[in-house]
Design a protein around this motif. Structure first.
Motif, PDB file in Angstrom:
ATOM      1  N   LYS A 183       0.834  -1.203   0.000  1.00  0.00           N
ATOM      2  CA  LYS A 183       0.000   0.000   0.000  1.00  0.00           C
ATOM      3  C   LYS A 183       0.870   1.255   0.000  1.00  0.00           C
ATOM      4  CE  LYS A 183      -3.570   2.399   2.688  1.00  0.00           C
ATOM      5  NZ  LYS A 183      -4.406   2.356   3.929  1.00  0.00           N
ATOM      6  N   LYS A 184       1.900   1.269   0.838  1.00  0.00           N
ATOM      7  CA  LYS A 184       2.790   2.426   0.905  1.00  0.00           C
ATOM      8  C   LYS A 184       3.536   2.634  -0.408  1.00  0.00           C
ATOM      9  CE  LYS A 184       2.125   4.114   5.002  1.00  0.00           C
ATOM     10  NZ  LYS A 184       1.607   5.505   5.163  1.00  0.00           N
ATOM     11  N   LEU A 185       3.985   1.543  -1.029  1.00  0.00           N
ATOM     12  CA  LEU A 185       4.718   1.658  -2.282  1.00  0.00           C
ATOM     13  C   LEU A 185       3.817   2.163  -3.409  1.00  0.00           C
ATOM     14  CD1 LEU A 185       7.009  -1.513  -2.189  1.00  0.00           C
ATOM     15  CD2 LEU A 185       7.604   0.857  -1.664  1.00  0.00           C
ATOM     16  N   LYS A 186       2.560   1.764  -3.405  1.00  0.00           N
ATOM     17  CA  LYS A 186       1.617   2.270  -4.394  1.00  0.00           C
ATOM     18  C   LYS A 186       1.392   3.769  -4.208  1.00  0.00           C
ATOM     19  CE  LYS A 186      -2.074   0.066  -5.552  1.00  0.00           C
ATOM     20  NZ  LYS A 186      -3.381  -0.637  -5.472  1.00  0.00           N
ATOM     21  N   GLU A 187       1.323   4.201  -2.953  1.00  0.00           N
ATOM     22  CA  GLU A 187       1.161   5.626  -2.676  1.00  0.00           C
ATOM     23  C   GLU A 187       2.369   6.417  -3.185  1.00  0.00           C
ATOM     24  OE1 GLU A 187       0.571   6.006   1.497  1.00  0.00           O
ATOM     25  OE2 GLU A 187      -1.467   5.161   1.491  1.00  0.00           O
ATOM     26  N   ILE A 188       3.564   5.908  -2.925  1.00  0.00           N
ATOM     27  CA  ILE A 188       4.782   6.570  -3.396  1.00  0.00           C
ATOM     28  C   ILE A 188       4.800   6.628  -4.916  1.00  0.00           C
ATOM     29  CG2 ILE A 188       7.302   6.382  -3.527  1.00  0.00           C
ATOM     30  CD1 ILE A 188       7.244   5.212  -0.708  1.00  0.00           C
ATOM     31  N   HIS A 189       4.437   5.518  -5.552  1.00  0.00           N
ATOM     32  CA  HIS A 189       4.420   5.457  -7.013  1.00  0.00           C
ATOM     33  C   HIS A 189       3.463   6.494  -7.599  1.00  0.00           C
ATOM     34  CE1 HIS A 189       3.398   3.317 -10.945  1.00  0.00           C
ATOM     35  NE2 HIS A 189       4.627   3.739 -11.050  1.00  0.00           N
ATOM     36  N   ASN A 190       2.295   6.616  -7.030  1.00  0.00           N
ATOM     37  CA  ASN A 190       1.303   7.587  -7.517  1.00  0.00           C
ATOM     38  C   ASN A 190       1.769   9.024  -7.284  1.00  0.00           C
ATOM     39  OD1 ASN A 190      -0.485   5.565  -8.349  1.00  0.00           O
ATOM     40  ND2 ASN A 190      -1.503   5.477  -6.355  1.00  0.00           N
ATOM     41  N   ILE A 191       2.379   9.279  -6.126  1.00  0.00           N
ATOM     42  CA  ILE A 191       2.891  10.628  -5.838  1.00  0.00           C
ATOM     43  C   ILE A 191       4.009  10.983  -6.808  1.00  0.00           C
ATOM     44  CG2 ILE A 191       4.159  12.014  -4.146  1.00  0.00           C
ATOM     45  CD1 ILE A 191       2.598  10.522  -1.955  1.00  0.00           C
ATOM     46  N   ASN A 192       4.912  10.030  -7.074  1.00  0.00           N
ATOM     47  CA  ASN A 192       6.018  10.282  -8.001  1.00  0.00           C
ATOM     48  C   ASN A 192       5.507  10.676  -9.381  1.00  0.00           C
ATOM     49  OD1 ASN A 192       7.855   9.675  -6.008  1.00  0.00           O
ATOM     50  ND2 ASN A 192       8.334   7.634  -6.770  1.00  0.00           N
ATOM     51  N   LYS A 193       4.503   9.951  -9.868  1.00  0.00           N
ATOM     52  CA  LYS A 193       3.965  10.241 -11.197  1.00  0.00           C
ATOM     53  C   LYS A 193       3.333  11.618 -11.245  1.00  0.00           C
ATOM     54  CE  LYS A 193       1.357   6.614 -11.793  1.00  0.00           C
ATOM     55  NZ  LYS A 193       0.448   5.651 -12.478  1.00  0.00           N
ATOM     56  N   LYS A 194       2.584  11.992 -10.206  1.00  0.00           N
ATOM     57  CA  LYS A 194       1.937  13.295 -10.179  1.00  0.00           C
ATOM     58  C   LYS A 194       2.958  14.426 -10.114  1.00  0.00           C
ATOM     59  CE  LYS A 194      -2.378  11.744  -8.023  1.00  0.00           C
ATOM     60  NZ  LYS A 194      -3.239  11.833  -6.812  1.00  0.00           N
ATOM     61  N   LEU A 195       3.993  14.263  -9.288  1.00  0.00           N
ATOM     62  CA  LEU A 195       5.008  15.296  -9.144  1.00  0.00           C
ATOM     63  C   LEU A 195       5.773  15.508 -10.443  1.00  0.00           C
ATOM     64  CD1 LEU A 195       6.474  14.567  -5.588  1.00  0.00           C
ATOM     65  CD2 LEU A 195       5.104  16.539  -6.291  1.00  0.00           C
ATOM     66  N   GLU A 196       6.100  14.424 -11.147  1.00  0.00           N
ATOM     67  CA  GLU A 196       6.858  14.549 -12.388  1.00  0.00           C
ATOM     68  C   GLU A 196       6.026  15.210 -13.478  1.00  0.00           C
ATOM     69  OE1 GLU A 196       8.458  10.770 -13.436  1.00  0.00           O
ATOM     70  OE2 GLU A 196      10.161  10.980 -12.086  1.00  0.00           O
ATOM     71  N   ILE A 197       4.713  14.994 -13.472  1.00  0.00           N
ATOM     72  CA  ILE A 197       3.836  15.622 -14.465  1.00  0.00           C
ATOM     73  C   ILE A 197       3.684  17.109 -14.180  1.00  0.00           C
ATOM     74  CG2 ILE A 197       1.472  15.737 -15.320  1.00  0.00           C
ATOM     75  CD1 ILE A 197       1.288  12.717 -14.927  1.00  0.00           C
ATOM     76  N   VAL A 198       3.478  17.451 -12.903  1.00  0.00           N
ATOM     77  CA  VAL A 198       3.227  18.841 -12.528  1.00  0.00           C
ATOM     78  C   VAL A 198       4.507  19.679 -12.587  1.00  0.00           C
ATOM     79  CG1 VAL A 198       2.500  20.363 -10.658  1.00  0.00           C
ATOM     80  CG2 VAL A 198       1.237  18.245 -11.104  1.00  0.00           C
ATOM     81  N   GLN A 199       5.600  19.156 -12.034  1.00  0.00           N
ATOM     82  CA  GLN A 199       6.812  19.950 -11.908  1.00  0.00           C
ATOM     83  C   GLN A 199       7.804  19.716 -13.043  1.00  0.00           C
ATOM     84  OE1 GLN A 199       8.521  19.891  -7.982  1.00  0.00           O
ATOM     85  NE2 GLN A 199       6.568  19.625  -6.986  1.00  0.00           N
ATOM     86  N   LYS A 200       7.569  18.683 -13.870  1.00  0.00           N
ATOM     87  CA  LYS A 200       8.416  18.377 -15.019  1.00  0.00           C
ATOM     88  C   LYS A 200       9.882  18.245 -14.624  1.00  0.00           C
ATOM     89  CE  LYS A 200       5.347  20.626 -18.332  1.00  0.00           C
ATOM     90  NZ  LYS A 200       5.217  21.648 -19.397  1.00  0.00           N
ATOM     91  N   CYS A 201      10.142  17.619 -13.485  1.00  0.00           N
ATOM     92  CA  CYS A 201      11.509  17.370 -13.050  1.00  0.00           C
ATOM     93  C   CYS A 201      11.518  16.145 -12.157  1.00  0.00           C
ATOM     94  CB  CYS A 201      12.091  18.573 -12.302  1.00  0.00           C
ATOM     95  SG  CYS A 201      11.213  18.943 -10.769  1.00  0.00           S
ATOM     96  N   SER A 202      12.694  15.738 -11.720  1.00  0.00           N
ATOM     97  CA  SER A 202      12.822  14.552 -10.894  1.00  0.00           C
ATOM     98  C   SER A 202      12.443  14.882  -9.457  1.00  0.00           C
ATOM     99  CB  SER A 202      14.257  14.020 -10.963  1.00  0.00           C
ATOM    100  OG  SER A 202      14.365  12.837 -10.204  1.00  0.00           O
ATOM    101  N   CYS A 203      11.225  14.564  -9.075  1.00  0.00           N
ATOM    102  CA  CYS A 203      10.743  14.819  -7.722  1.00  0.00           C
ATOM    103  C   CYS A 203      10.203  13.506  -7.174  1.00  0.00           C
ATOM    104  CB  CYS A 203       9.658  15.883  -7.697  1.00  0.00           C
ATOM    105  SG  CYS A 203      10.150  17.457  -8.406  1.00  0.00           S
ATOM    106  N   ILE A 204      11.107  12.646  -6.739  1.00  0.00           N
ATOM    107  CA  ILE A 204      10.694  11.316  -6.300  1.00  0.00           C
ATOM    108  C   ILE A 204      10.971  11.151  -4.815  1.00  0.00           C
ATOM    109  CG2 ILE A 204      11.101  10.349  -8.580  1.00  0.00           C
ATOM    110  CD1 ILE A 204      13.655   9.142  -7.506  1.00  0.00           C
ATOM    111  N   ASN A 205      10.289  10.183  -4.219  1.00  0.00           N
ATOM    112  CA  ASN A 205      10.426   9.903  -2.797  1.00  0.00           C
ATOM    113  C   ASN A 205      11.268   8.653  -2.602  1.00  0.00           C
ATOM    114  OD1 ASN A 205       8.461  11.887  -1.441  1.00  0.00           O
ATOM    115  ND2 ASN A 205       7.232  11.011  -3.073  1.00  0.00           N
ATOM    116  N   PRO A 206      12.477   8.782  -2.064  1.00  0.00           N
ATOM    117  CA  PRO A 206      13.309   7.599  -1.818  1.00  0.00           C
ATOM    118  C   PRO A 206      12.883   6.875  -0.549  1.00  0.00           C
ATOM    119  CG  PRO A 206      14.473   9.559  -1.142  1.00  0.00           C
ATOM    120  CD  PRO A 206      13.180  10.030  -1.752  1.00  0.00           C
ATOM    121  N   PHE A 207      13.224   5.598  -0.472  1.00  0.00           N
ATOM    122  CA  PHE A 207      12.895   4.809   0.714  1.00  0.00           C
ATOM    123  C   PHE A 207      13.887   3.669   0.846  1.00  0.00           C
ATOM    124  CE2 PHE A 207      10.492   3.074  -2.824  1.00  0.00           C
ATOM    125  CZ  PHE A 207      10.764   1.714  -2.743  1.00  0.00           C
TER     126      PHE A 207
END
Length: 228
Positions: free
Chosen positions: A12-36
């Motif tokens: 569940k947590k990994l799916k949340e991170i995956h969805n957040i990563n996709k949204k951030l990259e679309i909105v900000q057009k840069c590498s905005c990912i959450n490491p873990f």
């Protein structure tokens, strides 16, 4: 918490991170990912290793590429520590082309980090260059003594020496990317200035032919991007 519930929690947590990563990259057009990081059933950090540009690295930091919930499988991207050590002490990570497929049921925990993640590492090389220019003024027009033929950023210290027995002023001009500076010296004098992004040196005309010397200490900053 049982193993089954732990697996579902991590998925569940990994799916949340995956969805957040996709949204951030679309909105900000840069590498905005959450490491873990992931914790094994033995209570240790999970590590993975690979090769990047001929250099091996080991890491315990990842981000999510895809999640297969029915099979409890996840594709992870290996994040490279800035020092190429397994645990980053300088607190910076870099994206890579390295991927691994893991079974989440083999893990019992995870932690989300607030470490900046960059697309590439910027390598800076400082190149020092020292040279002299002996010159003579002309009576009719100013003369160009030196042009910067490189595109690298630089810092230059320019020293002007009066090398003539005539009691007349020698004036040179320093053209940078943004400003124009001048140096003037009389008989027996020397004068220095430090400027950023020096592009051109020129000498003004004079009523008499005068001899001078310019000493230049030029520090180039060469930048190169390293991808992993």
């Amino acid at each position: 918490m049982g193993w089954f519930r732990l697996t579902n929690f991590i998925i569940k947590k990994l799916k949340e991170i995956h969805n957040i990563n996709k949204k951030l990259e679309i909105v900000q057009k840069c590498s905005c990912i959450n490491p873990f990081f992931l914790i094994t059933r033995e209570g240790e950090h999970f590590f993975a290793s690979d090769l990047s540009n001929g250099h091996s690295f080991k890491t315990c930091y990842f981000t999510v590429i895809s999640v297969n919930e029915p099979r409890n499988c996840v594709v992870l991207e290996l994040l490279v520590p800035c020092c190429l050590n397994s645990i980053c002490t300088n607190r910076a990570l870099y994206r890579s082309n390295s991927r691994i497929l893991i079974d989440i049921s083999c893990f019992c925990g995870m932690g989300i980090l607030k470490i900046p993640v960059y697309d590439y590492l910027v390598l800076k090389t400082n190149i020092k260059d020292k040279f002299r220019i002996c010159f003579s003024t002309t009576e009719k027009k100013s003369s160009i003594l030196w042009n910067n033929e490189s595109n690298f950023a630089n810092t230059a210290t320019v020293t002007l020496h009066h090398k003539d027995n005539k009691n007349s002023t020698i004036k040179i001009n320093l053209q940078t990317k943004e400003y124009l500076y001048s140096l003037s010296v009389k008989k027996g004098e020397s004068c220095a200035i430090t400027v950023k992004d020096l592009e051109c040196l020129s000498v003004d005309s004079s009523k008499k032919i005068l001899h001078g010397l310019i000493e230049v200490q030029l520090n180039h900053i060469k930048k190169a991007n390293r991808c992993f």
